[in-house]
Design a protein around this motif. Structure first.
Motif: not given
Length: 81
Positions: A52-55, A60-65
């Motif tokens: 999560w911190r690497g995104l 983040k918006t594409a994988k789950g905001p």
């Protein structure tokens, strides 16, 4: 007379409290030292957190905001593999 008794009791209790606090701290530390490795759930949480911190913001918006949405998907993915 009753004020003396109350004062003596209060003094006696205040002396024992730090000792109890020290004992609780020692036992907590001993329990933590005995844990050989992270539980599988904790390991997944750390791994998903690192991802999560690497995104980037766009990822983040594409994988789950939000973190809960991302974490849910990440855990399902890690359990499946």
């Amino acid at each position: 007379m009753s004020l003396r008794v109350v004062a003596l009791l209060a003094a006696g209790l205040s002396v024992g409290v730090p000792a109890l606090a020290r004992e609780a701290t020692k036992s907590t530390v001993a329990v933590r030292e005995k844990e050989p490795a992270l539980s599988p759930a904790r390991e997944r949480q750390k791994r998903c957190g690192t991802e999560w911190r690497g995104l980037s913001a766009a990822d983040k918006t594409a994988k789950g905001p939000t973190w809960p949405q991302f974490y849910s998907r990440c855990v399902k993915r890690l359990k499946a593999s």
